[in-house]
Write a protein that holds these residues in place. Structure first.
Motif, PDB file in Angstrom:
ATOM      1  N   UNK A 140     -37.121 -18.323 -21.319  1.00  0.00           N
ATOM      2  CA  UNK A 140     -36.738 -17.628 -20.088  1.00  0.00           C
ATOM      3  C   UNK A 140     -35.222 -17.723 -19.971  1.00  0.00           C
ATOM      4  N   UNK A 141     -34.553 -16.576 -20.004  1.00  0.00           N
ATOM      5  CA  UNK A 141     -33.090 -16.606 -19.986  1.00  0.00           C
ATOM      6  C   UNK A 141     -32.513 -15.284 -19.499  1.00  0.00           C
ATOM      7  N   UNK A 142     -31.210 -15.313 -19.244  1.00  0.00           N
ATOM      8  CA  UNK A 142     -30.459 -14.143 -18.822  1.00  0.00           C
ATOM      9  C   UNK A 142     -29.794 -13.548 -20.049  1.00  0.00           C
ATOM     10  N   UNK A 143     -29.945 -12.242 -20.236  1.00  0.00           N
ATOM     11  CA  UNK A 143     -29.338 -11.562 -21.375  1.00  0.00           C
ATOM     12  C   UNK A 143     -28.522 -10.367 -20.915  1.00  0.00           C
ATOM     13  N   UNK A 144     -27.439 -10.145 -21.647  1.00  0.00           N
ATOM     14  CA  UNK A 144     -26.585  -8.971 -21.448  1.00  0.00           C
ATOM     15  C   UNK A 144     -26.783  -8.077 -22.671  1.00  0.00           C
ATOM     16  N   UNK A 145     -27.691  -7.113 -22.553  1.00  0.00           N
ATOM     17  CA  UNK A 145     -28.011  -6.242 -23.675  1.00  0.00           C
ATOM     18  C   UNK A 145     -26.910  -5.216 -23.910  1.00  0.00           C
ATOM     19  N   UNK A 146     -26.607  -4.964 -25.159  1.00  0.00           N
ATOM     20  CA  UNK A 146     -25.722  -3.867 -25.572  1.00  0.00           C
ATOM     21  C   UNK A 146     -24.296  -3.988 -25.032  1.00  0.00           C
ATOM     22  N   UNK A 147     -23.917  -5.192 -24.587  1.00  0.00           N
ATOM     23  CA  UNK A 147     -22.550  -5.436 -24.109  1.00  0.00           C
ATOM     24  C   UNK A 147     -22.176  -4.527 -22.943  1.00  0.00           C
TER      25      UNK A 147
ATOM     26  N   UNK B  70     -30.129  -8.868 -17.221  1.00  0.00           N
ATOM     27  CA  UNK B  70     -31.466  -8.973 -16.670  1.00  0.00           C
ATOM     28  C   UNK B  70     -32.063 -10.285 -17.152  1.00  0.00           C
ATOM     29  N   UNK B  71     -33.176 -10.680 -16.539  1.00  0.00           N
ATOM     30  CA  UNK B  71     -33.877 -11.894 -16.924  1.00  0.00           C
ATOM     31  C   UNK B  71     -35.039 -11.522 -17.834  1.00  0.00           C
ATOM     32  N   UNK B  72     -35.232 -12.316 -18.894  1.00  0.00           N
ATOM     33  CA  UNK B  72     -36.250 -12.009 -19.889  1.00  0.00           C
ATOM     34  C   UNK B  72     -37.132 -13.228 -20.143  1.00  0.00           C
ATOM     35  N   UNK B  73     -38.379 -12.937 -20.473  1.00  0.00           N
ATOM     36  CA  UNK B  73     -39.322 -13.959 -20.939  1.00  0.00           C
ATOM     37  C   UNK B  73     -39.741 -13.529 -22.343  1.00  0.00           C
ATOM     38  N   UNK B  74     -39.340 -14.294 -23.358  1.00  0.00           N
ATOM     39  CA  UNK B  74     -39.522 -13.896 -24.745  1.00  0.00           C
ATOM     40  C   UNK B  74     -40.096 -15.050 -25.563  1.00  0.00           C
ATOM     41  N   UNK B  75     -40.187 -14.836 -26.881  1.00  0.00           N
ATOM     42  CA  UNK B  75     -40.659 -15.864 -27.786  1.00  0.00           C
ATOM     43  C   UNK B  75     -39.513 -16.672 -28.374  1.00  0.00           C
ATOM     44  N   UNK B  76     -39.843 -17.788 -29.016  1.00  0.00           N
ATOM     45  CA  UNK B  76     -38.831 -18.680 -29.576  1.00  0.00           C
ATOM     46  C   UNK B  76     -37.986 -18.007 -30.658  1.00  0.00           C
TER      47      UNK B  76
ATOM     48  N   UNK C  71     -24.762 -15.862 -18.695  1.00  0.00           N
ATOM     49  CA  UNK C  71     -26.090 -16.412 -18.988  1.00  0.00           C
ATOM     50  C   UNK C  71     -26.160 -17.909 -18.726  1.00  0.00           C
ATOM     51  N   UNK C  72     -25.114 -18.644 -19.069  1.00  0.00           N
ATOM     52  CA  UNK C  72     -25.130 -20.094 -18.865  1.00  0.00           C
ATOM     53  C   UNK C  72     -25.024 -20.456 -17.389  1.00  0.00           C
ATOM     54  N   UNK C  73     -24.361 -19.612 -16.635  1.00  0.00           N
ATOM     55  CA  UNK C  73     -24.211 -19.858 -15.202  1.00  0.00           C
ATOM     56  C   UNK C  73     -25.563 -19.780 -14.491  1.00  0.00           C
ATOM     57  N   UNK C  74     -26.407 -18.832 -14.899  1.00  0.00           N
ATOM     58  CA  UNK C  74     -27.732 -18.736 -14.275  1.00  0.00           C
ATOM     59  C   UNK C  74     -28.548 -19.994 -14.566  1.00  0.00           C
ATOM     60  N   UNK C  75     -28.516 -20.473 -15.797  1.00  0.00           N
ATOM     61  CA  UNK C  75     -29.244 -21.699 -16.160  1.00  0.00           C
ATOM     62  C   UNK C  75     -28.745 -22.867 -15.308  1.00  0.00           C
ATOM     63  N   UNK C  76     -27.427 -22.989 -15.176  1.00  0.00           N
ATOM     64  CA  UNK C  76     -26.838 -24.079 -14.394  1.00  0.00           C
ATOM     65  C   UNK C  76     -27.286 -24.016 -12.936  1.00  0.00           C
ATOM     66  N   UNK C  77     -27.270 -22.837 -12.345  1.00  0.00           N
ATOM     67  CA  UNK C  77     -27.607 -22.711 -10.929  1.00  0.00           C
ATOM     68  C   UNK C  77     -29.093 -22.947 -10.672  1.00  0.00           C
ATOM     69  N   UNK C  78     -29.954 -22.492 -11.580  1.00  0.00           N
ATOM     70  CA  UNK C  78     -31.384 -22.763 -11.433  1.00  0.00           C
ATOM     71  C   UNK C  78     -31.653 -24.255 -11.617  1.00  0.00           C
TER      72      UNK C  78
END
Length: 290
Positions: free
Chosen positions: A97-104, A109-115, A174-181
């Motif tokens: 579960x992470x925040x991604x910036x697609x296509x620069x 958006x937030x995504x739930x994906x595989x390892x 992306x790292x900021x969202x992890x930190x705040x959660x």
């Protein structure tokens, strides 16, 4: 047979990866596709399988925080560039579960994906850094990230900048969202008042002494980013930082330092990167007997 287990694990990871690619959370701009060589793909699946097996061996652990390589930040003395939550799902597997910036673009958006989606091509160059939160923080994170993840989504800002300023809610990386959660989970696990929005989270982090990384970016790179990169903005930074080029940024290292110093992590693990095995060319010549 025991030998069937790794193969079954890899088939499961492959199915998860394909489903993640087939069902994005929302429509995204079309990017130029990347096709890693087969040896790199094999290393990606191997690293994902080792990560899952390592986490499965830890009793009662159902949430972790992982950092991969990716963007080369070695000139800043940084080895890892992207953070994500690893959450055990109802089927016993692991979701990313992470925040991604697609296509620069300028949005995230937030995504739930595989390892496999997390480790990516950095699996051949960089170890995966994994932090195991304390039981109380794990419990809070699991609640926040399960289902619709309403509380975690409330801490997401879609306006994206790689250099988002840690003291502003204007942009987010992306790292900021992890930190705040993680901050919200720390407060919740301690019985405090829930951090319902980004302003509350940033205020709490400042009170707790979170220290961002200072990254010096030369004038040439700054001008290039300003005029040609949609996913970089610095208007949220103080004038002193924009003039000096010394930007405060939320990085993997600064987040791990804060979590360790705050007692939110009980231990840390490292999943080794995988060396691709070169394919044997079909020459028709039999190798010598050793």
């Amino acid at each position: 047979m025991q030998g069937c287990a790794p193969m079954k694990r890899r088939k499961t990871l492959l199915l998860t990866a394909l489903l993640s690619l087939a069902m994005p959370a929302f429509a995204q701009p079309v990017c130029a596709p990347r096709y890693p060589p087969p040896t790199t793909v094999a290393a990606m699946f191997d690293m994902a399988a080792i990560t899952a097996d390592t986490l499965d061996a830890l009793p009662d652990v159902d949430v972790a925080i992982a950092a991969r390589g990716g963007q080369d930040l070695s000139r800043y003395g940084l080895r890892h560039s992207h953070l994500a939550f690893l959450v055990r799902n109802d089927q016993g597997g692991w979701d990313v579960v992470h925040l991604l910036n697609r296509c620069k673009t300028d949005a995230s958006d937030l995504y739930r994906e595989g390892l496999v989606n997390l480790v990516g091509e950095s699996s051949i160059t960089t170890d995966l850094r994994v932090g195991i939160p304390t039981p109380a923080v794990r419990g809070a994170l699991k609640t926040m990230l399960n289902g619709a993840a309403t509380q975690a989504r409330a801490l997401h800002e879609p306006r994206y900048s790689m250099l988002a300023y840690p003291g502003s809610t204007e942009y987010q990386n992306s790292n900021q969202w992890i930190l705040e959660v993680a901050a919200a989970a720390m407060v919740q696990s301690a019985g405090g008042t829930a951090l319902a929005n980004r302003t509350a989270a940033l205020d709490w982090l400042k009170q707790q002494g979170y220290t961002p990384t200072r990254m010096h970016i030369g004038i040439g790179k700054r001008l290039g980013a300003r005029f040609f990169a949609d996913n970089v903005a610095v208007t949220d930074h103080p004038a002193s930082e924009r003039i000096s080029g010394n930007y405060s940024v939320v990085t993997v290292e600064s987040v791990f330092d804060f979590l360790h110093r705050s007692g939110a992590l009980e231990r840390e693990l490292s999943i080794p990167h995988q060396t691709p095995v070169p394919a044997v060319a079909a020459t028709g010549v039999q190798p010598p007997v050793q």
